[in-house]
Scaffold this motif. Structure first.
Motif, short mmCIF file in Angstrom:
data_model
loop_
_atom_site.label_atom_id
_atom_site.label_comp_id
_atom_site.label_asym_id
_atom_site.label_seq_id
_atom_site.Cartn_x
_atom_site.Cartn_y
_atom_site.Cartn_z
N LEU A 383 0.82 -1.22 0.00
CA LEU A 383 0.00 0.00 0.00
C LEU A 383 0.85 1.26 0.00
O LEU A 383 0.30 2.37 0.06
CB LEU A 383 -0.92 0.00 1.22
CG LEU A 383 -2.00 -1.10 1.25
CD1 LEU A 383 -2.72 -1.10 2.59
CD2 LEU A 383 -2.99 -0.90 0.11
N ASP A 384 2.18 1.08 -0.05
CA ASP A 384 3.12 2.21 -0.08
C ASP A 384 2.94 3.12 1.13
O ASP A 384 2.95 4.36 1.01
CB ASP A 384 2.93 3.00 -1.38
CG ASP A 384 4.14 3.91 -1.68
OD1 ASP A 384 5.24 3.57 -1.18
OD2 ASP A 384 3.97 4.92 -2.37
N GLU A 385 2.76 2.52 2.30
CA GLU A 385 2.62 3.30 3.52
C GLU A 385 3.97 3.85 3.96
O GLU A 385 5.02 3.38 3.50
CB GLU A 385 2.00 2.44 4.63
CG GLU A 385 0.56 2.05 4.35
CD GLU A 385 -0.14 1.51 5.58
OE1 GLU A 385 0.40 1.66 6.70
OE2 GLU A 385 -1.25 0.94 5.43
N PRO A 386 4.01 4.83 4.85
CA PRO A 386 5.28 5.44 5.26
C PRO A 386 6.27 4.40 5.82
O PRO A 386 5.87 3.47 6.54
CB PRO A 386 4.84 6.43 6.35
CG PRO A 386 3.43 6.76 6.02
CD PRO A 386 2.85 5.50 5.45
N VAL A 387 7.52 4.62 5.50
CA VAL A 387 8.55 3.66 5.88
C VAL A 387 8.69 3.56 7.39
O VAL A 387 8.93 2.48 7.92
CB VAL A 387 9.90 4.07 5.24
CG1 VAL A 387 11.04 3.21 5.79
CG2 VAL A 387 9.83 3.90 3.72
#
Length: 425
Positions: A383-387
Motif C-alpha cells: 500500500l506504499d505506507e510510510p517507511v
C-alpha cells in the motif's frame, strides 16, 4: 549475590552423590571442608568443624566462565551414602553467606548469566524428563541451541530489513541502494516460510512430548481388550465373551521403538438401550475421533460411526480363528502383532520427521505473532505506507522473536547499517 548449595543427584543409595556449590563464596565454602581446593580437580578428605572426617571425595573446581551457572562453582562427588550426603549438607548449612538453593535456581543463574537462553532452559527441562528416544532427541536439539540458532537467523534477517529501510530515511544522502524493497520482501518471505514450517512441526513436537494416542476401535466383542492386553503384556483391560464389557476408556502408555504411544481401548461401538453402555459408546466415539491414529478391528460388513482417516489402520480381528489374507491380527495368539506395531511406528516416524525445534505452545504463539506482524508489513509495503510505520511493525516482529530467546536493541541496527553501507566515513 548469595552462594547457594544443593544435592545434584536424587536421594537414596548410589555409587556417587554430587553436591553443587555456586556463587562468589563457593571456593571458600569448599576450602572450609577440605582445606585445600584443587585448581581443577582432585581427591580430598572432607572434614566437619571439629576435624572429623566426613568422606573422601572428588572435588571439582570450575571458574565462572567454565561453569554451568556462569559463576564460580565447586562440585563435591561423594560416596553415595544418604548418611554422608546428609552430614556434608549439614556442614555447609553452618557456613556463613551460604544458603540452600531453591528449586531450579542453578539453571536460573545459568539463564541470568547468559550461559543458557530461555529456549535452552526449556530444552534442558524436557531432556531431564525424557522417557523415550524420540523425546530425548527432540529435547537435545533445543538444549544444544537449535531453536536459538534459528531465532538468531530470523532476527538477523529482520534487523537487516529494518536497517535497509532505516537507511532510506536517516541516510538519504549517503551511498545506499535506491530501491531496498525487493531485498526487504525477500528477507520477510524467507522468514515467514521458515516460521510456517516450525509452527506446523510444533504440533507434532507436543505429541512427541506428551505421547501419541492410538485408539483401538470396533464393534463389541471383536477382541479390542484382548489386543490391548497383548500389546501391554499384562491384563490392562477386562476381557469377556459378553458384549459391552468395556464401558469406559482404558489407557496404556508404551514406548514403541523410541516413540511414546498411549493405546486407548474403547467401548464397542453399537446401538444399545443400556444407558451406561450408551454413555461409554459416546465417549469411545469422541475419544477415537480426537486420537492421533485409529486401529479399526472390523470385517468388511461392519459399519461404524467413526470415519476412517488418512494413516488409519484397518485389521481383520481374531485372525487365529480365520487365518489367511495377512491383514488380520489376534490378541489371543499375537498373530500379525509385529506387523501392526511396525505400521503404527512407521506412521508416527513419518510425522516426527517434520518436527523442527519449536516444541512448545509458547514458541508457537510467539511465532504466529511474528508471522502476523510480518503479514502486516507486506500489506503496508504493497500500500506504499510510510517507511517509519513499516519499520515499527518490523520491530514488533523482532520483539515476538525476542520472546523465545533474547533481545535486540538499537546498537544492533546501527552495527548493521554501518557495516553494510559504510555510513559514518
Amino acid at each position: 549475590m548469595d552462594t547457594i548449595y544443593a544435592a545434584a543427584t536424587p536421594p537414596g543409595r548410589s555409587g556417587v552423590a554430587v553436591v553443587r556449590i555456586s556463587g562468589p563464596k563457593a571456593k571458600a565454602a569448599a576450602k572450609a571442608l577440605c582445606g585445600n581446593v584443587p585448581t581443577s580437580r582432585g581427591v580430598r578428605k572432607l572434614r566437619d568443624e571439629s576435624g572429623g572426617v566426613l568422606d573422601e571425595a572428588l572435588v571439582l573446581n570450575f571458574e565462572g566462565a567454565a561453569s554451568f551457572t556462569g559463576e564460580p562453582v565447586v562440585e563435591l562427588q561423594l560416596h553415595g551414602s544418604p548418611a554422608i550426603l546428609k552430614s556434608v549438607l549439614a556442614e555447609l548449612s553452618k557456613l556463613p553467606d551460604l544458603r540452600s538453593a531453591e528449586a531450579g535456581e542453578f539453571t536460573r543463574r545459568a539463564l541470568d548469566n547468559g550461559k543458557l537462553d530461555l529456549a535452552q532452559v526449556e530444552g534442558l527441562a524436557d531432556l531431564i524428563d525424557a522417557e523415550t528416544e524420540a523425546q530425548r532427541l527432540q529435547a537435545l536439539r533445543v538444549f544444544e541451541g537449535g531453536l536459538s540458532a534459528k531465532a538468531e537467523a530470523w532476527r538477523a534477517d529482520l534487523i537487516r530489513a529494518i536497517a535497509l529501510l532505516e537507511a532510506t530515511i536517516d541516510f538519504a544522502d549517503e551511498e545506499v541502494p535506491t530501491d531496498v524493497f525487493p531485498e526487504v520482501n525477500d528477507l520477510i518471505n524467507r522468514t515467514r516460510e521458515d516460521i510456517a514450517r516450525e509452527v506446523e512441526g510444533s504440533f507434532v513436537a507436543e505429541r512427541v512430548k506428551e505421547g501419541f494416542e492410538v485408539a483401538i476401535v470396533g464393534r463389541p466383542n471383536v477382541g479390542k481388550s484382548t489386543l490391548l492386553n497383548r500389546l501391554a503384556g499384562r491384563d490392562a483391560a477386562i476381557t469377556s465373551e459378553i458384549a459391552g464389557t468395556t464401558r469406559d476408556v482404558i489407557e496404556v502408555q508404551m514406548d514403541l521403538k523410541g516413540i511414546p504411544v498411549t493405546f486407548i481401548d474403547t467401548a464397542g461401538v453399537r446401538d444399545t438401550d443400556d444407558q451406561i453402555e450408551k454413555l461409554g459408546v459416546e465417549r469411545a466415539v469422541s475419544r477415537a475421533k480426537h486420537a492421533d491414529l485409529r486401529v479399526f478391528l472390523k470385517e468388511n460388513k461392519d459399519l461404524l460411526e467413526i470415519q476412517v482417516q488418512a494413516d488409519d489402520i484397518i485389521r481383520r480381528p481374531k485372525a487365529d480363528l480365520s487365518p489367511g489374507d495377512g491383514l488380520g491380527v489376534s490378541g489371543q495368539t499375537g498373530e500379525g502383532l509385529d506387523e501392526l506395531v511396525d505400521e503404527i511406528v512407521a506412521v508416527f516416524e513419518a510425522r516426527v520427521s517434520s518436527v523442527g525445534v519449536a516444541i512448545k505452545e509458547r514458541h508457537r504463539v510467539a511465532l504466529l505473532s511474528c508471522d502476523s506482524q510480518l503479514s502486516d508489513v507486506i500489506s503496508k509495503i504493497a500500500l506504499d505506507e510510510p517507511v517509519d510505520l513499516i519499520c515499527e511493525e518490523l520491530r514488533a516482529a523482532v520483539r515476538s522473536v525476542d520472546m523465545i530467546v533474547g533481545h535486540v536493541d538499537v546498537e544492533d541496527l546501527l552495527g548493521e547499517i554501518f557495516s553494510s553501507f559504510c555510513i559514518g566515513k
